[in-house]
Design an enzyme around this catalytic site. Sequence first.
Site, short mmCIF file in Angstrom:
data_model
loop_
_atom_site.label_atom_id
_atom_site.label_comp_id
_atom_site.label_asym_id
_atom_site.label_seq_id
_atom_site.Cartn_x
_atom_site.Cartn_y
_atom_site.Cartn_z
N TRP A 298 12.57 -14.87 22.20
CA TRP A 298 13.66 -15.53 22.92
C TRP A 298 14.48 -16.46 22.02
O TRP A 298 15.59 -16.85 22.39
CB TRP A 298 13.12 -16.29 24.12
CG TRP A 298 12.87 -15.42 25.32
CD1 TRP A 298 11.68 -15.13 25.90
CD2 TRP A 298 13.86 -14.71 26.08
NE1 TRP A 298 11.84 -14.29 26.98
CE2 TRP A 298 13.17 -14.02 27.11
CE3 TRP A 298 15.24 -14.58 25.99
CZ2 TRP A 298 13.84 -13.22 28.04
CZ3 TRP A 298 15.90 -13.79 26.93
CH2 TRP A 298 15.20 -13.13 27.94
N GLU B 131 4.27 -16.99 31.68
CA GLU B 131 4.91 -15.84 32.31
C GLU B 131 4.04 -14.59 32.15
O GLU B 131 3.05 -14.57 31.42
CB GLU B 131 6.27 -15.56 31.64
CG GLU B 131 7.28 -16.67 31.80
CD GLU B 131 8.62 -16.33 31.18
OE1 GLU B 131 9.64 -16.54 31.84
OE2 GLU B 131 8.64 -15.84 30.04
N ASP C 287 11.43 -7.63 29.21
CA ASP C 287 10.04 -7.36 29.58
C ASP C 287 9.78 -5.93 30.08
O ASP C 287 10.54 -5.42 30.91
CB ASP C 287 9.59 -8.29 30.71
CG ASP C 287 9.84 -9.75 30.41
OD1 ASP C 287 10.29 -10.07 29.31
OD2 ASP C 287 9.57 -10.58 31.30
N GLN D 194 12.95 -4.67 32.17
CA GLN D 194 14.07 -5.54 32.49
C GLN D 194 15.31 -5.04 31.75
O GLN D 194 15.30 -4.95 30.52
CB GLN D 194 13.74 -6.97 32.08
CG GLN D 194 12.64 -7.63 32.89
CD GLN D 194 13.14 -8.10 34.24
OE1 GLN D 194 13.71 -9.17 34.35
NE2 GLN D 194 12.93 -7.29 35.26
#
Length: 609
Positions: free
Chosen positions: A410, A320, A150, A166
Site C-alpha cells: 500500500w 485485515e 486483495d 478486488q
Amino acid sequence: MNNILKNTMTAAAIALSISAGASDIQIDYLGTNNTLVRVKGANRYLMLPVQESNEDAKVNVLVNGNIERSFAVRLAKTKVDYTVPFDLSPFDGKDVVLDIVSSQGRASVREAKQDACWSNFSLSDTIDCANKEKYRPLYHHTPEWGWMNDPNGMFYKDGVWHLCYQWNPYGSKWQNMTWGSSTSTDLIHWEHHPAAIIPNGLGMVFSGSSAIDRSGSAGFGKDAVVAMYTSAGVSQMQSLAVSHDNGLTYDIYPANPVITMETEARDPNMFWDNDKKQWILVLAHALEHEMLFFTSPDMKQWTLRGSFGKGLGAQGGVWECPDLFRLKVDGTDKEKWMLICNINPGGPFGGSAVQYFTGDFDGNTFKADTDKNGNVATKWLDYGKDNYALVSWSDVPDGRRVAIGWMSNWQYAAEVPTMQFRSANTLPREIRLFEGLDGETYASCGVAQEMLGLRGKTFTEAKRLSVSGKKKSFALPESNSGACEITLDMNKGKSSKILLTLSNKEGECVSMWYDTAANTFSVDRRKSGITDFSQDFASVTTAPVLDTESTLSLRVFVDTSSIEVFGNGGRFAITNLVFPKSPYTTLTVSSEGGKGNISNLKVYSLNLK
C-alpha cells in the site's frame, strides 16, 4: 419576461450537443460540471477515455430515468491515457444515459467542450485486451485491465480453482470495488470472466470469502457456493451472495446485511466446522487490532463468540483479511490452528505484510502459542515488501492449504510504473507447519506443487561450484523477457556470506546474500531498475533462516516485474517487485570471508504456452 422563463432560456442557450465521432453517442453539456452522454444502438461496450492525473467524476447510469448503476471514473481532460469498457449488455434494447458530474472546475463552456473525453467516447463490440505493458507479468495472475488488490472468494470445486479479487473495472487506481473473477485448472493459466459481484445500494464490494454449502444448511440448496463480503458504504456491513453456477455469477441475498456493528469490521472469512456442525466466521475488527469469531447454523444468523489479538503481535495500522484453518505439524502427530492476520502498515520493512499466529481454537476462542518466556511471538509469513492480503482457497482436497496474496504494498501500489493494469497476485503457495529447533511451531510458505508445470528446458546447469571473492557468471534466458526459475543449494563452508546477483546490460541489479554468521537471507533491490516513483520502494529485505544446517536450498522465480525467493521448501519467503529497464541476463555468484560451495545450480526456461 419572468425570471423562471429567462433562466430556462439561458440554460437552453448554453446546452451543447457534441459529436463524439459516433452517430449513436450524443453529448449534452449542462453547466459547470454536469454532462449527459446518451447512448443508443446495439454495441456491447461504451469505451470510456481515462486520464489518471484527473480527479474522479461520478457517473450515474440512467435507464428510463432510474439510476441503474453508479461508479467513478477519471475522465480525460487534456489527454487520454487509456480507455476502459462500460458493459451495455445488461441494458440491451434500451436507451442509456450517463449523467456525469465532474469534480474539476471549468472556467467556461468553451473550455468544457474541449475536454479530451468528449471527443473520445466510442462504441465497440469487443475489448482490446492485448498487453500494452512492459511490466505485465508473464506467469502471474493479473486482471485484463484496471486496478486489482486483495484476492477474494476463493474455492476449489470439480478440478477448478476459483479466484475473485478486488477490482476497479473503470481505471487503474483504487475505486469502485467489485469482485473480478478468474478460474484455472492448473494455477498457471487463468481464464477471465465477467464481474462476479458489483456494488449496490449498500456500497462497494470489499473483501470476503466463499464456501461450498455441502448440506444446504443456508437454504440455498445443496452444494451452493455462498460468498460473504463486506458492503462498504457510509459504514461497513457483512453481506451474502449465492451462486448456483460454481461461482461464475452470484445472486445478492435480499435480506442483507447479515451482520452489522457499531465499529469498523470487514473481510469475513467463513468455513464449516465439521466437529460441531456449524459455520465459523472470522471478522477483522480493523481499528481495534483484533479478530472476532462468530458461529452460525445457516450463514444468516450469526452469534459473536469471542475475540483475539489485542496487544499481541504487530499492532501497527489496521488488521485485515483474516484466515483460520487447522493443519498437521510436519513430522509429528500434532495438529495446530493457524490464524493469518494481514496488517497495514506495520510490516517488518514498512507498509503492508502478512503476520500469523499458531495455537488452539475451540470454536469460540483462539489461544496463541507462547515461546519459552511465555510471550506470543510476532511471526511473518513473507519477509519481502510485496505480499499482502494473503488468504487460502477453501475446499481444497487432500488436506492441502493453498494460498495466494496481492503482490504489492500500500505504500506505493498506486504509483508503480504500469497503467493498463495495476498489480498482480503472488505465485500460489502451499502452507505447512513445522517445529523449529527451539520447539516452537512455524509456518512454511513454499511455492505450490502445480508450479512445476512451468518448468521448461534447463538453460544453465552446474553440479558443483567452489565460490570465493572471484565472481563467476552464468547466462540467464533472454527469451520471455527473462522469465525463469533458478534452483541451487548453498553450503557456507568457511564463508561469512554467499552472494547471488541478477544483473542486466544497463548495470541494474538485484543482490541477494546468505549471511552465514547471522543465519539470514537478504534481497537488495535498491539498484534493481526504476525505483524513484516512491521513496519507500528502494529497500533491503531480510529473512531469518530458521534451520541451522550448513546447506540452504533456494528456488528463485523471476518474472518481468517480480522476484520471489523460497528457502528450504518455503521455511522463509521473500517477495519483491522490481522494474528493470531491460531483463536481467546474468547470474553472478561469489562469497566473502572464505570459500563456500554452490551445488545443483539449474536455471530453467519456462513453458508459458
